[in-house]
Design a protein around this motif. Structure first.
Motif, short mmCIF file in Angstrom:
data_model
loop_
_atom_site.label_atom_id
_atom_site.label_comp_id
_atom_site.label_asym_id
_atom_site.label_seq_id
_atom_site.Cartn_x
_atom_site.Cartn_y
_atom_site.Cartn_z
N THR A 131 0.83 -1.22 0.00
CA THR A 131 0.00 0.00 0.00
C THR A 131 0.86 1.27 0.00
N SER A 147 0.87 4.03 -2.89
CA SER A 147 0.33 5.36 -2.60
C SER A 147 1.40 6.45 -2.68
N SER A 204 0.42 9.39 -5.30
CA SER A 204 0.14 10.72 -4.76
C SER A 204 1.20 11.73 -5.17
N ASN A 225 -1.39 4.72 -12.35
CA ASN A 225 -2.59 5.35 -11.78
C ASN A 225 -2.41 6.88 -11.73
N ASP A 272 -10.00 12.02 -6.79
CA ASP A 272 -10.83 10.83 -6.59
C ASP A 272 -10.20 9.63 -7.30
N ILE A 288 -7.24 8.82 -7.73
CA ILE A 288 -6.08 8.15 -7.13
C ILE A 288 -6.46 7.27 -5.94
N SER A 289 -7.73 7.34 -5.56
CA SER A 289 -8.12 6.46 -4.43
C SER A 289 -9.00 5.30 -4.89
N PRO A 336 -6.78 1.83 -5.15
CA PRO A 336 -6.45 1.28 -3.83
C PRO A 336 -7.68 0.78 -3.07
N THR A 337 -8.79 1.51 -3.18
CA THR A 337 -9.98 1.14 -2.41
C THR A 337 -10.68 -0.09 -2.98
N THR A 351 -6.98 -3.07 -1.93
CA THR A 351 -7.30 -3.52 -0.57
C THR A 351 -7.99 -4.89 -0.57
#
Lengths: 257, 305
Positions: free
Chosen positions: A74, A78, A82, A161, A169, A171-172, A175-176, A180
Protein backbone atom coordinates in the motif's frame (compact mmCIF):
# COMPACT_ATOMS: atom_id res chain seq x y z
CA UNK A 1 22.24 13.19 -22.39
CA UNK A 2 25.61 11.73 -21.53
CA UNK A 3 25.73 8.86 -19.02
CA UNK A 4 26.99 11.10 -16.20
CA UNK A 5 24.25 13.69 -16.87
CA UNK A 6 21.63 10.94 -16.96
CA UNK A 7 22.83 9.57 -13.64
CA UNK A 8 22.73 13.06 -12.10
CA UNK A 9 19.14 13.52 -13.27
CA UNK A 10 18.17 10.09 -11.89
CA UNK A 11 19.88 10.86 -8.58
CA UNK A 12 18.14 14.26 -8.41
CA UNK A 13 14.69 12.84 -8.98
CA UNK A 14 15.16 9.88 -6.61
CA UNK A 15 16.70 12.14 -3.96
CA UNK A 16 13.80 14.59 -4.27
CA UNK A 17 11.25 11.79 -3.93
CA UNK A 18 12.99 10.22 -0.92
CA UNK A 19 13.33 13.61 0.80
CA UNK A 20 9.64 14.23 0.18
CA UNK A 21 8.78 10.99 1.98
CA UNK A 22 11.04 11.91 4.90
CA UNK A 23 9.85 15.55 4.99
CA UNK A 24 6.23 14.49 5.47
CA UNK A 25 7.04 11.50 7.72
CA UNK A 26 3.95 12.14 9.82
CA UNK A 27 1.84 11.36 6.75
CA UNK A 28 4.06 8.76 5.09
CA UNK A 29 5.81 6.69 7.76
CA UNK A 30 3.89 6.82 11.00
CA UNK A 31 0.26 6.05 10.00
CA UNK A 32 1.04 2.61 8.48
CA UNK A 33 3.01 1.64 11.58
CA UNK A 34 0.04 2.57 13.78
CA UNK A 35 -2.42 0.71 11.51
CA UNK A 36 -0.28 -2.43 11.44
CA UNK A 37 0.24 -2.29 15.23
CA UNK A 38 -3.55 -2.23 15.61
CA UNK A 39 -3.83 -5.28 13.32
CA UNK A 40 -1.22 -7.05 15.45
CA UNK A 41 -2.97 -6.18 18.71
CA UNK A 42 -6.49 -7.05 17.53
CA UNK A 43 -5.93 -9.95 15.15
CA UNK A 44 -2.68 -11.29 16.58
CA UNK A 45 -3.00 -10.72 20.29
CA UNK A 46 -6.75 -10.69 21.06
CA UNK A 47 -8.23 -12.99 18.39
CA UNK A 48 -5.02 -14.85 17.44
CA UNK A 49 -4.57 -16.23 20.94
CA UNK A 50 -7.81 -18.21 20.39
CA UNK A 51 -6.61 -19.67 17.06
CA UNK A 52 -4.57 -22.83 16.78
CA UNK A 53 -1.05 -22.89 15.30
CA UNK A 54 -0.56 -22.86 11.53
CA UNK A 55 2.28 -25.06 10.23
CA UNK A 56 3.90 -24.97 13.64
CA UNK A 57 3.76 -21.19 14.10
CA UNK A 58 1.48 -19.15 16.35
CA UNK A 59 -1.18 -17.11 14.55
CA UNK A 60 0.68 -13.91 15.48
CA UNK A 61 3.92 -15.25 13.91
CA UNK A 62 1.94 -16.33 10.86
CA UNK A 63 0.35 -12.96 10.12
CA UNK A 64 3.42 -10.75 10.76
CA UNK A 65 5.05 -11.30 7.30
CA UNK A 66 1.69 -10.74 5.59
CA UNK A 67 1.09 -7.50 7.46
CA UNK A 68 4.60 -6.25 6.63
CA UNK A 69 3.96 -7.07 2.97
CA UNK A 70 0.57 -5.36 3.11
CA UNK A 71 2.28 -2.20 4.40
CA UNK A 72 4.94 -2.42 1.68
CA UNK A 73 2.31 -2.83 -1.05
CA UNK A 74 0.00 0.00 0.00
CA UNK A 75 2.81 2.44 0.77
CA UNK A 76 4.84 1.84 -2.41
CA UNK A 77 1.67 2.34 -4.41
CA UNK A 78 0.33 5.36 -2.60
CA UNK A 79 3.72 7.10 -2.52
CA UNK A 80 4.08 7.16 -6.28
CA UNK A 81 0.44 7.78 -7.14
CA UNK A 82 0.14 10.72 -4.76
CA UNK A 83 3.52 12.23 -5.57
CA UNK A 84 3.04 11.96 -9.33
CA UNK A 85 -0.53 13.19 -9.31
CA UNK A 86 0.34 16.11 -7.02
CA UNK A 87 3.13 17.08 -9.42
CA UNK A 88 0.62 16.91 -12.26
CA UNK A 89 -1.93 18.92 -10.30
CA UNK A 90 0.61 21.64 -9.41
CA UNK A 91 2.06 21.43 -12.94
CA UNK A 92 5.51 20.94 -11.43
CA UNK A 93 5.74 17.78 -13.52
CA UNK A 94 6.48 20.20 -16.39
CA UNK A 95 9.91 20.79 -14.80
CA UNK A 96 10.78 17.26 -15.87
CA UNK A 97 9.15 17.34 -19.26
CA UNK A 98 10.85 20.54 -20.43
CA UNK A 99 14.23 19.12 -19.39
CA UNK A 100 16.20 16.55 -21.38
CA UNK A 101 15.63 13.92 -18.67
CA UNK A 102 14.96 10.62 -20.50
CA UNK A 103 11.57 8.98 -19.97
CA UNK A 104 13.09 5.90 -18.32
CA UNK A 105 14.74 8.14 -15.72
CA UNK A 106 11.38 9.68 -14.84
CA UNK A 107 9.88 6.20 -14.37
CA UNK A 108 12.91 4.93 -12.44
CA UNK A 109 13.16 8.04 -10.25
CA UNK A 110 9.56 7.85 -9.07
CA UNK A 111 9.88 4.08 -8.62
CA UNK A 112 12.94 4.50 -6.40
CA UNK A 113 10.91 6.91 -4.27
CA UNK A 114 8.08 4.38 -3.94
CA UNK A 115 10.41 1.46 -3.23
CA UNK A 116 12.23 3.46 -0.55
CA UNK A 117 9.01 4.35 1.24
CA UNK A 118 7.71 0.77 0.93
CA UNK A 119 10.89 -0.68 2.39
CA UNK A 120 11.16 1.99 5.11
CA UNK A 121 7.58 1.36 6.22
CA UNK A 122 8.23 -2.41 6.01
CA UNK A 123 11.24 -2.00 8.29
CA UNK A 124 9.30 0.10 10.78
CA UNK A 125 6.43 -2.41 10.85
CA UNK A 126 8.97 -5.22 11.32
CA UNK A 127 10.49 -3.36 14.27
CA UNK A 128 7.00 -2.74 15.67
CA UNK A 129 6.11 -6.44 15.32
CA UNK A 130 9.04 -7.36 17.60
CA UNK A 131 6.95 -6.10 20.51
CA UNK A 132 4.34 -8.77 19.76
CA UNK A 133 6.09 -11.68 18.11
CA UNK A 134 9.33 -13.67 17.88
CA UNK A 135 11.43 -12.79 14.86
CA UNK A 136 12.21 -15.66 12.49
CA UNK A 137 14.35 -15.53 9.36
CA UNK A 138 14.37 -18.63 7.15
CA UNK A 139 16.03 -17.11 4.06
CA UNK A 140 17.02 -13.43 4.12
CA UNK A 141 17.75 -13.48 0.38
CA UNK A 142 14.17 -14.52 -0.42
CA UNK A 143 12.83 -11.87 1.98
CA UNK A 144 14.90 -9.20 0.27
CA UNK A 145 14.00 -10.34 -3.26
CA UNK A 146 10.27 -10.45 -2.58
CA UNK A 147 10.11 -7.13 -0.76
CA UNK A 148 12.17 -5.40 -3.45
CA UNK A 149 10.25 -6.85 -6.41
CA UNK A 150 6.87 -6.27 -4.77
CA UNK A 151 7.64 -2.65 -3.97
CA UNK A 152 8.90 -2.13 -7.53
CA UNK A 153 5.73 -3.67 -9.00
CA UNK A 154 3.41 -1.57 -6.85
CA UNK A 155 5.39 1.62 -7.33
CA UNK A 156 5.10 1.13 -11.08
CA UNK A 157 1.40 0.35 -10.77
CA UNK A 158 0.93 3.49 -8.68
CA UNK A 159 2.69 5.53 -11.31
CA UNK A 160 0.30 4.34 -14.03
CA UNK A 161 -2.59 5.35 -11.78
CA UNK A 162 -0.95 8.76 -11.21
CA UNK A 163 -0.39 9.32 -14.91
CA UNK A 164 -3.95 8.42 -15.88
CA UNK A 165 -5.70 10.09 -12.91
CA UNK A 166 -7.66 13.20 -13.74
CA UNK A 167 -8.80 14.06 -10.22
CA UNK A 168 -7.91 13.30 -6.62
CA UNK A 169 -10.83 10.83 -6.59
CA UNK A 170 -9.11 8.80 -9.31
CA UNK A 171 -6.08 8.15 -7.13
CA UNK A 172 -8.12 6.46 -4.43
CA UNK A 173 -10.35 4.28 -6.65
CA UNK A 174 -7.78 1.56 -7.42
CA UNK A 175 -6.45 1.28 -3.83
CA UNK A 176 -9.98 1.14 -2.41
CA UNK A 177 -11.71 -1.13 -4.88
CA UNK A 178 -8.89 -3.35 -6.16
CA UNK A 179 -5.77 -3.21 -4.03
CA UNK A 180 -7.30 -3.52 -0.57
CA UNK A 181 -9.66 -6.44 -1.41
CA UNK A 182 -6.89 -8.31 -3.23
CA UNK A 183 -4.52 -7.77 -0.29
CA UNK A 184 -7.05 -8.94 2.30
CA UNK A 185 -7.86 -11.97 0.13
CA UNK A 186 -4.17 -12.59 -0.57
CA UNK A 187 -3.51 -14.83 2.40
CA UNK A 188 -2.35 -12.18 4.86
CA UNK A 189 -4.58 -13.49 7.64
CA UNK A 190 -4.97 -17.15 6.62
CA UNK A 191 -3.38 -20.01 4.76
CA UNK A 192 -5.30 -20.88 1.61
CA UNK A 193 -4.87 -24.56 2.55
CA UNK A 194 -7.68 -23.89 5.04
CA UNK A 195 -10.04 -22.94 2.19
CA UNK A 196 -12.30 -25.28 0.15
CA UNK A 197 -10.83 -26.44 -3.16
CA UNK A 198 -12.76 -23.91 -5.30
CA UNK A 199 -11.63 -20.94 -3.21
CA UNK A 200 -8.07 -22.22 -3.20
CA UNK A 201 -8.06 -22.28 -7.00
CA UNK A 202 -9.65 -18.85 -7.16
CA UNK A 203 -7.14 -17.46 -4.67
CA UNK A 204 -4.30 -18.61 -6.89
CA UNK A 205 -5.44 -16.07 -9.49
CA UNK A 206 -4.66 -13.30 -7.01
CA UNK A 207 -1.09 -12.06 -7.64
CA UNK A 208 -0.82 -10.67 -4.11
CA UNK A 209 -1.10 -14.21 -2.74
CA UNK A 210 2.27 -15.03 -4.35
CA UNK A 211 3.90 -11.93 -2.90
CA UNK A 212 2.61 -12.54 0.62
CA UNK A 213 3.48 -16.23 0.52
CA UNK A 214 6.92 -15.66 -0.97
CA UNK A 215 7.67 -13.14 1.72
CA UNK A 216 6.32 -15.41 4.45
CA UNK A 217 8.49 -18.23 3.09
CA UNK A 218 11.56 -16.03 3.56
CA UNK A 219 10.62 -15.48 7.19
CA UNK A 220 9.05 -18.79 8.29
CA UNK A 221 9.91 -21.29 5.54
CA UNK A 222 6.22 -22.13 4.90
CA UNK A 223 4.23 -21.36 1.73
CA UNK A 224 1.03 -22.21 -0.13
CA UNK A 225 2.57 -21.53 -3.55
CA UNK A 226 5.63 -22.26 -5.66
CA UNK A 227 8.22 -19.60 -4.70
CA UNK A 228 10.06 -19.78 -8.00
CA UNK A 229 6.81 -19.21 -9.89
CA UNK A 230 6.07 -16.24 -7.61
CA UNK A 231 9.45 -14.69 -8.36
CA UNK A 232 9.13 -15.15 -12.13
CA UNK A 233 5.64 -13.64 -12.01
CA UNK A 234 6.92 -10.59 -10.11
CA UNK A 235 9.75 -10.05 -12.59
CA UNK A 236 7.30 -10.27 -15.52
CA UNK A 237 4.88 -7.86 -13.81
CA UNK A 238 7.71 -5.41 -13.14
CA UNK A 239 8.91 -5.52 -16.75
CA UNK A 240 5.42 -5.14 -18.23
CA UNK A 241 4.50 -2.27 -15.89
CA UNK A 242 7.82 -0.53 -16.57
CA UNK A 243 7.19 -0.72 -20.33
CA UNK A 244 3.62 0.61 -19.92
CA UNK A 245 4.94 3.53 -17.86
CA UNK A 246 7.65 4.21 -20.39
CA UNK A 247 5.09 4.33 -23.18
CA UNK A 248 2.80 6.65 -21.22
CA UNK A 249 5.61 9.03 -20.24
CA UNK A 250 7.20 9.06 -23.71
CA UNK A 251 3.87 9.98 -25.24
CA UNK A 252 3.01 12.41 -22.46
CA UNK A 253 -0.31 10.69 -21.80
CA UNK A 254 -2.26 12.68 -19.21
CA UNK A 255 0.36 15.44 -19.26
CA UNK A 256 0.92 16.81 -22.75
CA UNK A 257 -1.99 18.24 -24.70
CA UNK B 1 22.37 30.70 -37.08
CA UNK B 2 18.66 30.61 -36.37
CA UNK B 3 17.71 30.10 -32.75
CA UNK B 4 14.27 28.93 -33.81
CA UNK B 5 13.01 27.75 -37.13
CA UNK B 6 9.38 26.82 -37.58
CA UNK B 7 7.87 25.54 -40.82
CA UNK B 8 4.20 24.82 -41.41
CA UNK B 9 3.51 24.25 -37.72
CA UNK B 10 -0.06 23.11 -37.12
CA UNK B 11 -1.90 22.18 -33.98
CA UNK B 12 -5.43 20.86 -33.91
CA UNK B 13 -6.72 19.98 -30.44
CA UNK B 14 -8.88 16.93 -29.77
CA UNK B 15 -11.97 19.14 -29.68
CA UNK B 16 -11.13 20.07 -33.32
CA UNK B 17 -10.00 23.59 -32.41
CA UNK B 18 -7.35 24.78 -34.83
CA UNK B 19 -4.86 26.49 -32.52
CA UNK B 20 -2.01 26.91 -35.02
CA UNK B 21 -2.51 27.08 -38.75
CA UNK B 22 0.64 26.27 -40.76
CA UNK B 23 2.84 28.79 -39.00
CA UNK B 24 6.23 29.76 -40.42
CA UNK B 25 8.53 31.66 -38.09
CA UNK B 26 12.24 32.29 -37.78
CA UNK B 27 14.03 33.83 -34.83
CA UNK B 28 17.68 34.70 -35.31
CA UNK B 29 20.32 33.97 -32.68
CA UNK B 30 20.73 36.94 -30.33
CA UNK B 31 17.36 38.44 -31.19
CA UNK B 32 14.86 39.84 -28.70
CA UNK B 33 11.68 38.63 -30.33
CA UNK B 34 8.13 39.52 -29.36
CA UNK B 35 5.13 37.33 -30.01
CA UNK B 36 1.96 39.32 -29.65
CA UNK B 37 -1.59 38.13 -29.78
CA UNK B 38 -4.91 38.27 -27.99
CA UNK B 39 -5.97 35.58 -25.54
CA UNK B 40 -6.44 32.31 -27.39
CA UNK B 41 -4.46 33.48 -30.41
CA UNK B 42 -2.10 30.49 -30.16
CA UNK B 43 0.93 31.95 -28.35
CA UNK B 44 0.94 29.50 -25.45
CA UNK B 45 0.28 26.55 -27.77
CA UNK B 46 3.27 27.59 -29.86
CA UNK B 47 5.48 27.82 -26.77
CA UNK B 48 4.06 24.53 -25.50
CA UNK B 49 5.16 22.76 -28.68
CA UNK B 50 8.65 24.26 -28.51
CA UNK B 51 9.02 23.17 -24.87
CA UNK B 52 7.53 19.67 -25.32
CA UNK B 53 4.37 20.27 -23.34
CA UNK B 54 2.08 20.23 -26.36
CA UNK B 55 2.18 17.65 -29.15
CA UNK B 56 2.16 19.19 -32.62
CA UNK B 57 -0.20 17.97 -35.31
CA UNK B 58 2.08 18.85 -38.21
CA UNK B 59 5.05 20.90 -39.36
CA UNK B 60 8.66 21.18 -38.28
CA UNK B 61 10.42 22.91 -35.41
CA UNK B 62 14.19 23.26 -35.04
CA UNK B 63 16.03 24.85 -32.15
CA UNK B 64 19.60 25.83 -33.01
CA UNK B 65 19.29 23.37 -35.91
CA UNK B 66 18.22 20.47 -33.68
CA UNK B 67 14.94 19.10 -34.94
CA UNK B 68 12.50 18.41 -32.11
CA UNK B 69 11.24 15.36 -33.97
CA UNK B 70 14.59 13.60 -33.98
CA UNK B 71 16.72 15.37 -31.39
CA UNK B 72 14.40 16.87 -28.79
CA UNK B 73 16.55 16.01 -25.77
CA UNK B 74 19.52 17.86 -27.29
CA UNK B 75 17.28 20.75 -28.35
CA UNK B 76 15.88 21.05 -24.83
CA UNK B 77 19.33 21.91 -23.47
CA UNK B 78 19.18 25.16 -25.45
CA UNK B 79 15.79 26.22 -24.09
CA UNK B 80 14.87 27.93 -20.86
CA UNK B 81 11.14 28.41 -20.41
CA UNK B 82 9.15 30.69 -18.13
CA UNK B 83 5.50 29.67 -18.36
CA UNK B 84 2.51 31.88 -17.76
CA UNK B 85 1.29 29.93 -14.74
CA UNK B 86 3.25 28.92 -11.66
CA UNK B 87 4.58 25.41 -12.28
CA UNK B 88 6.91 24.57 -9.42
CA UNK B 89 6.27 22.56 -6.28
CA UNK B 90 5.04 25.21 -3.89
CA UNK B 91 6.05 23.08 -0.90
CA UNK B 92 9.72 23.06 -1.86
CA UNK B 93 12.26 25.63 -0.77
CA UNK B 94 13.41 28.19 -3.32
CA UNK B 95 16.97 26.85 -3.36
CA UNK B 96 15.80 23.24 -3.81
CA UNK B 97 13.63 24.17 -6.80
CA UNK B 98 16.70 25.53 -8.60
CA UNK B 99 19.08 22.73 -7.56
CA UNK B 100 16.57 20.09 -8.67
CA UNK B 101 15.95 21.78 -12.00
CA UNK B 102 19.71 21.89 -12.61
CA UNK B 103 19.88 18.19 -11.77
CA UNK B 104 17.24 17.39 -14.38
CA UNK B 105 19.62 18.93 -16.94
CA UNK B 106 22.47 16.74 -15.65
CA UNK B 107 24.23 19.60 -13.86
CA UNK B 108 26.10 18.61 -10.71
CA UNK B 109 25.16 20.09 -7.33
CA UNK B 110 28.43 22.05 -7.04
CA UNK B 111 27.93 23.88 -10.31
CA UNK B 112 24.21 24.31 -9.62
CA UNK B 113 24.91 25.84 -6.20
CA UNK B 114 27.10 28.57 -7.75
CA UNK B 115 24.54 29.39 -10.42
CA UNK B 116 21.70 29.34 -7.91
CA UNK B 117 23.47 31.94 -5.79
CA UNK B 118 24.23 34.12 -8.83
CA UNK B 119 20.69 34.12 -10.27
CA UNK B 120 18.90 34.40 -6.95
CA UNK B 121 21.07 37.39 -6.08
CA UNK B 122 20.51 38.99 -9.47
CA UNK B 123 16.76 38.55 -9.10
CA UNK B 124 16.64 39.70 -5.48
CA UNK B 125 15.63 36.32 -4.05
CA UNK B 126 18.82 35.26 -2.26
CA UNK B 127 17.42 36.19 1.14
CA UNK B 128 14.43 33.96 0.44
CA UNK B 129 16.46 30.90 -0.57
CA UNK B 130 15.37 28.82 2.42
CA UNK B 131 11.74 29.96 2.19
CA UNK B 132 9.05 27.60 0.97
CA UNK B 133 7.84 28.73 -2.44
CA UNK B 134 4.22 29.02 -1.30
CA UNK B 135 5.26 31.89 1.01
CA UNK B 136 6.56 34.03 -1.86
CA UNK B 137 4.61 36.94 -3.31
CA UNK B 138 3.33 36.77 -6.90
CA UNK B 139 6.23 38.87 -8.21
CA UNK B 140 8.77 36.72 -6.37
CA UNK B 141 7.25 33.56 -7.83
CA UNK B 142 7.66 35.02 -11.33
CA UNK B 143 11.28 35.90 -10.59
CA UNK B 144 11.86 32.41 -9.20
CA UNK B 145 10.62 30.93 -12.48
CA UNK B 146 13.02 33.19 -14.39
CA UNK B 147 15.92 32.08 -12.16
CA UNK B 148 14.92 28.46 -12.67
CA UNK B 149 14.78 28.86 -16.43
CA UNK B 150 18.35 30.19 -16.44
CA UNK B 151 19.92 27.54 -14.21
CA UNK B 152 21.19 25.46 -17.16
CA UNK B 153 22.32 28.64 -18.96
CA UNK B 154 20.15 28.20 -22.05
CA UNK B 155 20.90 29.98 -25.33
CA UNK B 156 17.21 30.57 -25.94
CA UNK B 157 14.96 31.98 -23.25
CA UNK B 158 11.20 31.82 -23.82
CA UNK B 159 9.03 33.95 -21.55
CA UNK B 160 5.26 33.62 -21.65
CA UNK B 161 3.85 36.86 -20.24
CA UNK B 162 6.51 37.17 -17.53
CA UNK B 163 5.37 40.54 -16.23
CA UNK B 164 1.63 39.83 -16.07
CA UNK B 165 0.34 40.78 -12.63
CA UNK B 166 3.67 42.30 -11.61
CA UNK B 167 3.78 45.84 -10.17
CA UNK B 168 5.23 48.67 -12.25
CA UNK B 169 8.57 49.09 -10.46
CA UNK B 170 9.25 45.36 -10.54
CA UNK B 171 8.27 45.25 -14.20
CA UNK B 172 10.86 47.91 -14.99
CA UNK B 173 13.50 45.95 -13.06
CA UNK B 174 12.59 42.81 -14.98
CA UNK B 175 12.88 44.70 -18.27
CA UNK B 176 16.40 45.78 -17.35
CA UNK B 177 17.29 42.24 -16.34
CA UNK B 178 15.97 40.79 -19.60
CA UNK B 179 17.75 43.47 -21.65
CA UNK B 180 21.01 42.60 -19.89
CA UNK B 181 20.49 38.88 -20.60
CA UNK B 182 19.92 39.66 -24.25
CA UNK B 183 23.01 41.86 -24.34
CA UNK B 184 25.04 38.88 -23.08
CA UNK B 185 23.99 37.11 -26.29
CA UNK B 186 20.95 35.14 -25.15
CA UNK B 187 18.11 34.92 -27.63
CA UNK B 188 14.84 35.89 -26.02
CA UNK B 189 11.31 35.18 -27.18
CA UNK B 190 8.70 37.10 -25.25
CA UNK B 191 4.95 36.91 -25.36
CA UNK B 192 3.16 39.76 -23.70
CA UNK B 193 -0.11 41.59 -23.41
CA UNK B 194 1.69 44.82 -22.60
CA UNK B 195 2.45 46.21 -26.00
CA UNK B 196 4.60 49.00 -24.61
CA UNK B 197 6.72 46.18 -23.18
CA UNK B 198 7.13 44.62 -26.61
CA UNK B 199 7.81 48.02 -28.16
CA UNK B 200 10.45 48.79 -25.54
CA UNK B 201 12.20 45.41 -25.46
CA UNK B 202 11.80 43.64 -28.78
CA UNK B 203 13.81 44.17 -31.95
CA UNK B 204 11.49 41.96 -33.98
CA UNK B 205 7.83 41.23 -33.52
CA UNK B 206 5.29 38.76 -34.87
CA UNK B 207 1.58 39.25 -34.42
CA UNK B 208 -0.44 36.07 -34.13
CA UNK B 209 -4.21 35.93 -34.54
CA UNK B 210 -6.44 32.87 -34.63
CA UNK B 211 -3.40 30.62 -35.04
CA UNK B 212 -1.91 32.55 -37.95
CA UNK B 213 1.02 34.95 -38.11
CA UNK B 214 -0.54 38.07 -39.59
CA UNK B 215 2.48 40.36 -39.30
CA UNK B 216 6.16 39.66 -38.82
CA UNK B 217 9.08 42.04 -38.99
CA UNK B 218 11.29 44.47 -37.15
CA UNK B 219 9.61 46.63 -34.51
CA UNK B 220 10.61 49.78 -36.39
CA UNK B 221 9.20 48.44 -39.62
CA UNK B 222 5.92 47.51 -37.97
CA UNK B 223 5.58 50.84 -36.25
CA UNK B 224 6.11 52.63 -39.54
CA UNK B 225 3.05 50.78 -40.84
CA UNK B 226 0.93 52.45 -38.20
CA UNK B 227 -1.09 55.02 -40.18
CA UNK B 228 -3.08 56.58 -37.40
CA UNK B 229 -2.92 57.44 -33.74
CA UNK B 230 -5.41 58.79 -31.25
CA UNK B 231 -4.56 61.66 -28.92
CA UNK B 232 -6.52 62.70 -25.85
CA UNK B 233 -6.77 66.44 -25.23
CA UNK B 234 -7.62 67.68 -21.74
CA UNK B 235 -9.19 71.12 -22.08
CA UNK B 236 -8.45 73.97 -19.70
CA UNK B 237 -12.12 74.97 -19.36
CA UNK B 238 -15.34 73.14 -20.28
CA UNK B 239 -16.18 73.61 -23.95
CA UNK B 240 -18.27 72.13 -26.74
CA UNK B 241 -15.80 71.40 -29.55
CA UNK B 242 -17.03 72.06 -33.11
CA UNK B 243 -15.91 69.64 -35.89
CA UNK B 244 -12.23 69.97 -36.79
CA UNK B 245 -11.70 69.91 -40.52
CA UNK B 246 -10.21 66.56 -41.63
CA UNK B 247 -10.08 65.05 -38.14
CA UNK B 248 -12.32 62.55 -36.39
CA UNK B 249 -13.20 64.08 -33.02
CA UNK B 250 -14.96 62.39 -30.11
CA UNK B 251 -16.11 64.58 -27.23
CA UNK B 252 -15.75 62.37 -24.16
CA UNK B 253 -16.97 64.97 -21.66
CA UNK B 254 -16.94 68.76 -21.19
CA UNK B 255 -13.18 68.91 -20.77
CA UNK B 256 -11.94 65.86 -22.72
CA UNK B 257 -11.81 65.13 -26.46
CA UNK B 258 -10.23 62.31 -28.45
CA UNK B 259 -8.78 63.15 -31.86
CA UNK B 260 -7.81 60.51 -34.40
CA UNK B 261 -4.87 61.61 -36.55
CA UNK B 262 -3.60 60.06 -39.76
CA UNK B 263 0.11 59.70 -40.52
CA UNK B 264 0.27 63.02 -42.40
CA UNK B 265 -1.65 64.96 -39.74
CA UNK B 266 -0.03 66.66 -36.74
CA UNK B 267 -0.86 67.61 -33.18
CA UNK B 268 0.25 71.18 -33.97
CA UNK B 269 -2.50 71.42 -36.57
CA UNK B 270 -5.14 70.16 -34.08
CA UNK B 271 -3.91 72.64 -31.45
CA UNK B 272 -4.14 75.45 -34.04
CA UNK B 273 -7.70 74.45 -35.01
CA UNK B 274 -8.77 74.30 -31.35
CA UNK B 275 -7.12 77.67 -30.73
CA UNK B 276 -9.21 79.10 -33.56
CA UNK B 277 -12.31 78.01 -31.59
CA UNK B 278 -10.88 79.76 -28.53
CA UNK B 279 -10.26 76.47 -26.73
CA UNK B 280 -7.21 76.26 -24.46
CA UNK B 281 -5.49 72.92 -23.84
CA UNK B 282 -4.27 71.72 -20.47
CA UNK B 283 -2.48 68.52 -21.56
CA UNK B 284 -2.17 66.04 -24.42
CA UNK B 285 -1.50 62.31 -24.21
CA UNK B 286 -1.65 59.25 -26.44
CA UNK B 287 -4.74 57.10 -26.00
CA UNK B 288 -2.65 53.97 -26.61
CA UNK B 289 0.92 53.34 -27.62
CA UNK B 290 1.70 53.07 -31.32
CA UNK B 291 2.12 49.33 -31.33
CA UNK B 292 -1.20 48.88 -29.57
CA UNK B 293 -3.00 50.90 -32.25
CA UNK B 294 -1.29 48.95 -35.00
CA UNK B 295 -2.05 45.66 -33.28
CA UNK B 296 -5.72 46.52 -32.90
CA UNK B 297 -6.09 47.69 -36.48
CA UNK B 298 -4.34 44.59 -37.87
CA UNK B 299 -6.34 42.19 -35.73
CA UNK B 300 -9.61 43.97 -36.48
CA UNK B 301 -8.88 43.92 -40.24
CA UNK B 302 -8.01 40.23 -40.07
CA UNK B 303 -11.14 39.41 -38.08
CA UNK B 304 -13.33 41.35 -40.54
CA UNK B 305 -11.75 39.47 -43.46
Amino acid sequence: MKTKETLISLYTLADREIKRTLRIWLQTLIPPVITMSLYLIIFGEFIGSQIREIDGFSYMEFIVPGLIMMAVITNSYSNVVSSFYSAKFMKSIEELFVSPTPSWVIVAGYTIGGVTRGILVGLLVTIGSLFFSTFHIYNIFIVFLFVLLTSIVFSLAGMINGILAESFDDISIIPTFILTPLTYLGGVFYSISLLPDFWQKLSKLNPILYMVNGFRYGFLGITDINIFFGLIMLVIFALVLFCVNLYLIKNGVGIKT
Amino acid sequence: MNALNIKGLTKIYKNKILALDKIDLTVKEGDFFGLIGANGAGKTTLIGIITDLVVKTGGEVSIFEKNIETDFNEAKKFIGAVPQEINFNIFEKVIDILIHQAGFYGISKNIAAGRTERYLKQLGLWDKRHTKANSLSGGMKKRLMIARSLIHEPKLLILDEPTAGVDVSLRLEMWDFLKALNKEGRTIILTTHYLEEAEYLCRNIAIINHGKIIENGSTKELLSKSNKQTAIFDLKTPAKVKPLNGYKVDQIDDITIEVEMLKNQTINEVVRLLDKQGIMINSIRNKANRLEELFLSLVNNENEN
